[in-house]
Scaffold this active site. Structure first.
Site, PDB file in Angstrom:
ATOM      1  N   GLY A   1       0.829  -1.206   0.000  1.00 36.32           N
ATOM      2  CA  GLY A   1       0.000   0.000   0.000  1.00 36.32           C
ATOM      3  C   GLY A   1       0.857   1.246   0.000  1.00 36.32           C
ATOM      4  N   ASN A   2       0.249   2.377   0.275  1.00 37.07           N
ATOM      5  CA  ASN A   2       1.001   3.626   0.257  1.00 37.07           C
ATOM      6  C   ASN A   2       1.975   3.749   1.423  1.00 37.07           C
ATOM      7  OD1 ASN A   2       0.043   4.886  -2.173  1.00 37.07           O
ATOM      8  ND2 ASN A   2      -1.944   5.029  -1.144  1.00 37.07           N
ATOM      9  N   THR A   3       1.640   3.094   2.534  1.00 33.24           N
ATOM     10  CA  THR A   3       2.524   3.240   3.693  1.00 33.24           C
ATOM     11  C   THR A   3       3.291   1.978   4.069  1.00 33.24           C
ATOM     12  OG1 THR A   3       0.616   2.797   5.096  1.00 33.24           O
ATOM     13  CG2 THR A   3       1.186   5.104   4.762  1.00 33.24           C
TER      14      THR A   3
ATOM     15  N   HIS B   1       2.688  -5.390   3.233  1.00 29.25           N
ATOM     16  CA  HIS B   1       1.966  -6.307   4.125  1.00 29.25           C
ATOM     17  C   HIS B   1       2.216  -7.734   3.629  1.00 29.25           C
ATOM     18  CE1 HIS B   1      -2.213  -7.475   5.979  1.00 29.25           C
ATOM     19  NE2 HIS B   1      -1.204  -8.012   6.620  1.00 29.25           N
TER      20      HIS B   1
ATOM     21  N   TYR C   1     -12.699  -1.403 -13.984  1.00 31.48           N
ATOM     22  CA  TYR C   1     -12.433  -0.165 -14.722  1.00 31.48           C
ATOM     23  C   TYR C   1     -10.984   0.264 -14.581  1.00 31.48           C
ATOM     24  CZ  TYR C   1     -13.550   2.364 -10.322  1.00 31.48           C
ATOM     25  OH  TYR C   1     -13.595   2.829  -9.035  1.00 31.48           O
TER      26      TYR C   1
ATOM     27  N   ILE D   1      -5.643  -2.075  -7.860  1.00 30.46           N
ATOM     28  CA  ILE D   1      -5.432  -3.521  -7.993  1.00 30.46           C
ATOM     29  C   ILE D   1      -5.826  -4.265  -6.709  1.00 30.46           C
ATOM     30  CG2 ILE D   1      -2.963  -3.346  -7.370  1.00 30.46           C
ATOM     31  CD1 ILE D   1      -4.520  -5.832  -9.919  1.00 30.46           C
ATOM     32  N   ASP D   2      -5.691  -3.593  -5.559  1.00 33.85           N
ATOM     33  CA  ASP D   2      -6.065  -4.243  -4.297  1.00 33.85           C
ATOM     34  C   ASP D   2      -7.569  -4.536  -4.254  1.00 33.85           C
ATOM     35  OD1 ASP D   2      -6.450  -1.495  -4.286  1.00 33.85           O
ATOM     36  OD2 ASP D   2      -5.960  -1.244  -2.159  1.00 33.85           O
ATOM     37  N   ARG D   3      -8.378  -3.600  -4.783  1.00 34.53           N
ATOM     38  CA  ARG D   3      -9.826  -3.817  -4.809  1.00 34.53           C
ATOM     39  C   ARG D   3     -10.171  -4.985  -5.731  1.00 34.53           C
ATOM     40  NH1 ARG D   3     -12.361   1.883  -6.360  1.00 34.53           N
ATOM     41  NH2 ARG D   3     -14.350   0.807  -6.198  1.00 34.53           N
TER      42      ARG D   3
ATOM     43  N   ASP E   1     -13.900  -2.281   2.278  1.00 35.71           N
ATOM     44  CA  ASP E   1     -12.513  -2.189   2.723  1.00 35.71           C
ATOM     45  C   ASP E   1     -12.331  -0.854   3.433  1.00 35.71           C
ATOM     46  OD1 ASP E   1      -9.800  -2.093   3.095  1.00 35.71           O
ATOM     47  OD2 ASP E   1      -9.276  -2.717   1.065  1.00 35.71           O
TER      48      ASP E   1
END
Lengths: 205, 205
Positions: B7-9, B12, B68, B73-75, B89
């Site tokens: 993720g951005n931070t 994981h 779309y 990509i996580d979704r 989420d």
């Protein structure tokens, strides 16, 4: 007869014929010599007006018991003008209040357009879009701008509609929301109508 | 087998037995010698990993056509793990995605808890309250803190419930939202389950 609704940024006057505004910070209320019937959510202006005899605070004539302690006087006065309905006051915050048979059922507070746009932007620059009030809320979103517009508007619109009461829109952004509630009444004089009703009840006019 | 959702931070990781995290800014991916199957919404990390042979980007095995272009990509990967349901989420933003008979119906984005709290506070200090996830959403609010909690939560909860599909909660704030959706499944491994499904389909495991 001069009415005045004082907010955080301005004095909003109504003389029965037209509306006009003055900045809360710079306007000197002593320049007005006739009687002014006002309400104010602006505490510092309220204190200043306390010593002026021709400025009459209508809040003292309002029965607050029907409502709750910290509820803004502007919300209460707007409700005084109706008996049944959902009042949506779309400003920097959107206050929603429900009155049924003259009884206050409660309400809620939702972020206004500008605040919510900032909110999405603060999460991520990828969410920095303007809301599209013409988005099709009948289907879920399949692109990012629609996903934001749907997220902000759809749950809110459904919540208001679920009350099954007449909808009255007021406040600076009312005309934007009118697109989502075509049957709603847009009424920018709501607060002044409420003030007059309170004055009549109190025998002030 | 090591899986990683970036993720951005943070990175994981999941090694099939346990989860662990590393900071996106400071972690050196070259310290890992075994194969890592990853997805990343973090563009700068993604570029860094492009040159490392043992870091395999699962995004290349995903059929994006069902979704779309700008969808994270996580979704998409989280959705790969289910066939019917609403995936909520709850992170800094809350993404809501609906899958029906394996078909993506669309979704929307709502502000996360922290962002929305900031949003109310930025409108006025008088709206600076924490949300109460135990507030009674069955009746409208009659005090300011409840008016905020109701405004944030009630429309959102109803929107999700209106889909009449199983609800799956994931993300950092999932357990807070579980209080509002007692029948929902709380699944913090959703993304890893989705990754494994994609790997199986691609013959990678």
């Amino acid at each position: 007869m001069l009415l005045c609704d004082i907010g955080n940024t301005s004095y909003h006057f109504n003389d029965g014929k037209k509306d006009f505004k003055e900045f809360a910070d710079s306007f000197n209320p002593q320049t007005i010599k006739e009687n002014v019937y006002y309400i104010s959510v602006n505490q510092s202006v309220k204190e200043k007006l306390g010593s002026l005899e021709n400025w009459i605070d209508l809040e003292t004539f309002v029965d607050r018991e029907k409502y709750y302690t910290t509820m803004g006087i502007d919300r209460i006065v707007a409700l005084a003008s109706i008996n049944d309905g959902v009042v949506v006051d779309a400003g920097s915050a959107i206050t929603v209040d429900v009155l049924k048979d003259g009884v206050f059922e409660g309400g809620f507070i939702y972020p206004g357009i500008k605040a919510m746009q900032e909110c999405y932007k603060n999460i991520s620059n990828a969410l920095d879009y303007s809301f599209n009030f013409e988005v099709d809320l009948g289907k879920m979103a399949k692109n990012s701008p629609d996903a934001i517009s749907y997220g902000y508007l759809k749950p809110f619109v459904n919540e208001i509609k679920s009350k099954n009461l007449p909808i009255i829109l007021t406040g600076g952004d009312a005309s934007e929301f009118k697109k989502l509630f075509p049957n709603a009444r847009l009424d920018q004089e709501l607060i002044f109508t409420g003030m007059k009703k309170i004055m009549k009840k109190a025998g002030l006019c």
